[in-house]
Scaffold this active site. Structure first.
Site, PDB file in Angstrom:
ATOM      1  N   LYS A  14     -57.954  20.924  26.325  1.00 36.83           N
ATOM      2  CA  LYS A  14     -57.881  19.458  26.187  1.00 36.83           C
ATOM      3  C   LYS A  14     -57.273  19.072  24.831  1.00 36.83           C
ATOM      4  CE  LYS A  14     -62.379  19.073  26.890  1.00 36.83           C
ATOM      5  NZ  LYS A  14     -62.717  20.506  27.103  1.00 36.83           N
ATOM      6  N   ARG A  89     -68.577  12.613  29.683  1.00 33.59           N
ATOM      7  CA  ARG A  89     -69.070  13.930  30.117  1.00 33.59           C
ATOM      8  C   ARG A  89     -70.249  13.814  31.068  1.00 33.59           C
ATOM      9  NH1 ARG A  89     -67.047  17.158  25.455  1.00 33.59           N
ATOM     10  NH2 ARG A  89     -67.628  19.298  25.846  1.00 33.59           N
ATOM     11  N   ARG A 128     -60.280  31.607  19.968  1.00 32.31           N
ATOM     12  CA  ARG A 128     -59.867  30.377  19.265  1.00 32.31           C
ATOM     13  C   ARG A 128     -60.159  30.479  17.770  1.00 32.31           C
ATOM     14  NH1 ARG A 128     -61.775  24.698  21.408  1.00 32.31           N
ATOM     15  NH2 ARG A 128     -63.817  25.708  21.354  1.00 32.31           N
ATOM     16  N   ARG A 161     -65.238  28.511  15.474  1.00 31.79           N
ATOM     17  CA  ARG A 161     -66.255  27.485  15.646  1.00 31.79           C
ATOM     18  C   ARG A 161     -67.606  28.132  15.967  1.00 31.79           C
ATOM     19  NH1 ARG A 161     -64.016  22.771  19.577  1.00 31.79           N
ATOM     20  NH2 ARG A 161     -66.064  23.063  20.516  1.00 31.79           N
ATOM     21  N   ARG A 172     -72.269  26.449  27.450  1.00 30.59           N
ATOM     22  CA  ARG A 172     -71.362  25.279  27.540  1.00 30.59           C
ATOM     23  C   ARG A 172     -70.681  25.247  28.910  1.00 30.59           C
ATOM     24  NH1 ARG A 172     -67.733  26.489  22.695  1.00 30.59           N
ATOM     25  NH2 ARG A 172     -66.490  24.724  23.386  1.00 30.59           N
TER      26      ARG A 172
HETATM   27  P1  AP5 Z   1     -58.601  23.889  23.100  1.00 31.02           P
HETATM   28  O1  AP5 Z   1     -57.403  23.020  23.205  1.00 31.02           O
HETATM   29  O2  AP5 Z   1     -59.309  23.956  21.805  1.00 31.02           O
HETATM   30  O3  AP5 Z   1     -59.605  23.612  24.319  1.00 31.02           O
HETATM   31  P2  AP5 Z   1     -60.569  22.379  24.610  1.00 31.02           P
HETATM   32  O4  AP5 Z   1     -60.536  22.098  26.080  1.00 31.02           O
HETATM   33  O5  AP5 Z   1     -60.277  21.244  23.693  1.00 31.02           O
HETATM   34  O6  AP5 Z   1     -61.938  23.102  24.298  1.00 31.02           O
HETATM   35  P3  AP5 Z   1     -63.237  22.646  23.496  1.00 31.02           P
HETATM   36  O7  AP5 Z   1     -64.059  23.892  23.336  1.00 31.02           O
HETATM   37  O8  AP5 Z   1     -62.908  21.898  22.247  1.00 31.02           O
HETATM   38  O9  AP5 Z   1     -63.902  21.715  24.519  1.00 31.02           O
HETATM   39  P4  AP5 Z   1     -65.368  21.367  24.602  1.00 31.02           P
HETATM   40  O10 AP5 Z   1     -65.341  20.330  25.640  1.00 31.02           O
HETATM   41  O11 AP5 Z   1     -66.342  22.456  24.829  1.00 31.02           O
HETATM   42  O12 AP5 Z   1     -65.720  20.962  23.096  1.00 31.02           O
HETATM   43  P5  AP5 Z   1     -65.812  19.575  22.351  1.00 31.02           P
HETATM   44  O13 AP5 Z   1     -65.262  19.757  21.019  1.00 31.02           O
HETATM   45  O14 AP5 Z   1     -65.326  18.451  23.212  1.00 31.02           O
HETATM   46  O15 AP5 Z   1     -58.112  25.370  23.528  1.00 31.02           O
HETATM   47  C1  AP5 Z   1     -59.022  26.452  23.541  1.00 31.02           C
HETATM   48  C2  AP5 Z   1     -58.279  27.716  23.096  1.00 31.02           C
HETATM   49  O16 AP5 Z   1     -57.287  28.059  24.054  1.00 31.02           O
HETATM   50  C3  AP5 Z   1     -57.540  27.591  21.758  1.00 31.02           C
HETATM   51  O17 AP5 Z   1     -57.612  28.802  21.089  1.00 31.02           O
HETATM   52  C4  AP5 Z   1     -56.091  27.293  22.164  1.00 31.02           C
HETATM   53  O18 AP5 Z   1     -55.168  27.752  21.195  1.00 31.02           O
HETATM   54  C5  AP5 Z   1     -55.986  28.084  23.464  1.00 31.02           C
HETATM   55  N1  AP5 Z   1     -55.087  27.466  24.441  1.00 31.02           N
HETATM   56  C6  AP5 Z   1     -55.043  26.141  24.745  1.00 31.02           C
HETATM   57  N2  AP5 Z   1     -54.122  25.933  25.712  1.00 31.02           N
HETATM   58  C7  AP5 Z   1     -53.590  27.132  26.003  1.00 31.02           C
HETATM   59  C8  AP5 Z   1     -52.584  27.555  26.933  1.00 31.02           C
HETATM   60  N3  AP5 Z   1     -51.968  26.697  27.750  1.00 31.02           N
HETATM   61  N4  AP5 Z   1     -52.285  28.861  26.987  1.00 31.02           N
HETATM   62  C9  AP5 Z   1     -52.925  29.739  26.189  1.00 31.02           C
HETATM   63  N5  AP5 Z   1     -53.878  29.416  25.289  1.00 31.02           N
HETATM   64  C10 AP5 Z   1     -54.217  28.115  25.200  1.00 31.02           C
HETATM   65  O19 AP5 Z   1     -67.416  19.394  22.275  1.00 31.02           O
HETATM   66  C11 AP5 Z   1     -68.209  20.224  21.474  1.00 31.02           C
HETATM   67  C12 AP5 Z   1     -69.678  19.791  21.608  1.00 31.02           C
HETATM   68  O20 AP5 Z   1     -69.826  18.429  21.155  1.00 31.02           O
HETATM   69  C13 AP5 Z   1     -70.227  19.788  23.042  1.00 31.02           C
HETATM   70  O21 AP5 Z   1     -70.719  21.075  23.419  1.00 31.02           O
HETATM   71  C14 AP5 Z   1     -71.359  18.758  22.913  1.00 31.02           C
HETATM   72  O22 AP5 Z   1     -72.481  19.303  22.276  1.00 31.02           O
HETATM   73  C15 AP5 Z   1     -70.745  17.711  21.984  1.00 31.02           C
HETATM   74  N6  AP5 Z   1     -70.015  16.652  22.703  1.00 31.02           N
HETATM   75  C16 AP5 Z   1     -68.685  16.345  22.571  1.00 31.02           C
HETATM   76  N7  AP5 Z   1     -68.367  15.303  23.350  1.00 31.02           N
HETATM   77  C17 AP5 Z   1     -69.507  14.935  23.992  1.00 31.02           C
HETATM   78  C18 AP5 Z   1     -69.799  13.924  24.973  1.00 31.02           C
HETATM   79  N8  AP5 Z   1     -68.858  13.077  25.439  1.00 31.02           N
HETATM   80  N9  AP5 Z   1     -71.079  13.855  25.424  1.00 31.02           N
HETATM   81  C19 AP5 Z   1     -72.059  14.672  24.962  1.00 31.02           C
HETATM   82  N10 AP5 Z   1     -71.844  15.648  24.046  1.00 31.02           N
HETATM   83  C20 AP5 Z   1     -70.562  15.788  23.574  1.00 31.02           C
END
Ligand code: AP5
Length: 220
Positions: A14, A89, A128, A161, A172
């Protein structure tokens, strides 16, 4: 106000896809994960409240999330276009977002569901690395920096992270299955859901989404 949502499991890409969309369009990237991590780092009350949930890979309560999202929208202008990443979410967050959109005379254009196989998600999260200074995201094999451990953009150090540890990653992914996948039906019923194959190179996924967003009819 217009909005799109990037919906996908942890590691679906994302944040990575959002960077490409941001560069090619006027959508403002709003990542609740990034906002929460910034609040934790700064020791703000929201961060203190969110920290223990994030460490376990659990969802932060809906009330906390809606507070930071609505505060961000209130800062903006009525013509802003938002790209939500990691929000909503839960069905409750989706329902509350609908209310915010109505209150701002806004429109939800699309919800892009980033489809990626589970084994790829686990590999992406394990590999990552994130820049401590500027937040740029890399992968040790797929998207490596030129010099291992050093950010190409700003020269800052790369780190893993805390919630990318193996046990937290598995939790997760379970939390996504149990609490977030229900949104797929919610948005399918509204007719805004678009499936996107996000298992391919990031440039291809970014181009596919950007092409859909550049249709002039969307401006109306
Ligand atoms: P990346 O782009 O970082 O993936 P992402 O989908 O953004 O993954 P996240 O882990 O950030 O998502 P998440 O939803 O768990 O975490 P968030 O920060 O929102 O890519 C991942 C890896 O793959 C990287 O190394 C990248 O280089 C690689 N990659 C990407 N695309 C690629 C491709 N096409 N080919 C090859 N490699 C690729 O949330 C964290 C925490 O915050 C949650 O667990 C929760 O506790 C809290 N939180 C956040 N939002 C909410 C909400 N709305 N409600 C409740 N709690 C929340």
């Amino acid at each position: 106000m217009q909005a799109i949502i990037l919906l996908g499991a942890p590691g679906a890409g994302k944040g990575t896809i959002a960077e490409g969309i941001k560069a090619a369009t006027d959508f403002i990237h709003v990542s609740t994960g990034d906002m929460l991590r910034a609040a934790v780092k700064a020791g703000r009350p929201v961060g203190l409240e969110a920290k223990s949930y994030m460490e376990k890979g659990e969802l932060v309560p809906d009330g906390v999330i809606m507070k930071i999202v609505t505060a961000r929208i209130e800062e903006g202008s009525p013509t802003d276009r938002y790209m939500f990443d990691g929000f909503p979410r839960t069905t409750e967050q989706a329902r509350l977002l609908d209310e915010v959109l109505v209150a701002h005379n806004g429109k939800l254009l699309y919800v892009f569901l980033l489809d990626v196989a589970r084994d790829i998600l686990v590999d992406r999260l394990a590999g990552r690395r994130v820049c401590k200074n500027c937040g740029a995201v890399y992968h040790i094999r797929n998207i490596p920096p030129k010099v291992a451990g050093v950010c190409d953009a700003c020269g800052g150090p790369l780190y893993q992270r805390a919630d990318d540890s193996e046990t937290t990653v598995l939790n997760r992914l379970d939390v996504f299955q149990k609490q977030t996948r229900t949104l797929i039906d919610y948005y399918r019923k509204k007719g805004v859901l678009k499936h996107v194959d996000a298992g391919k190179p990031k440039e291809e996924t970014q181009a596919e989404i950007v092409a859909m967003l550049q249709k002039p009819a969307l401006r109306k």
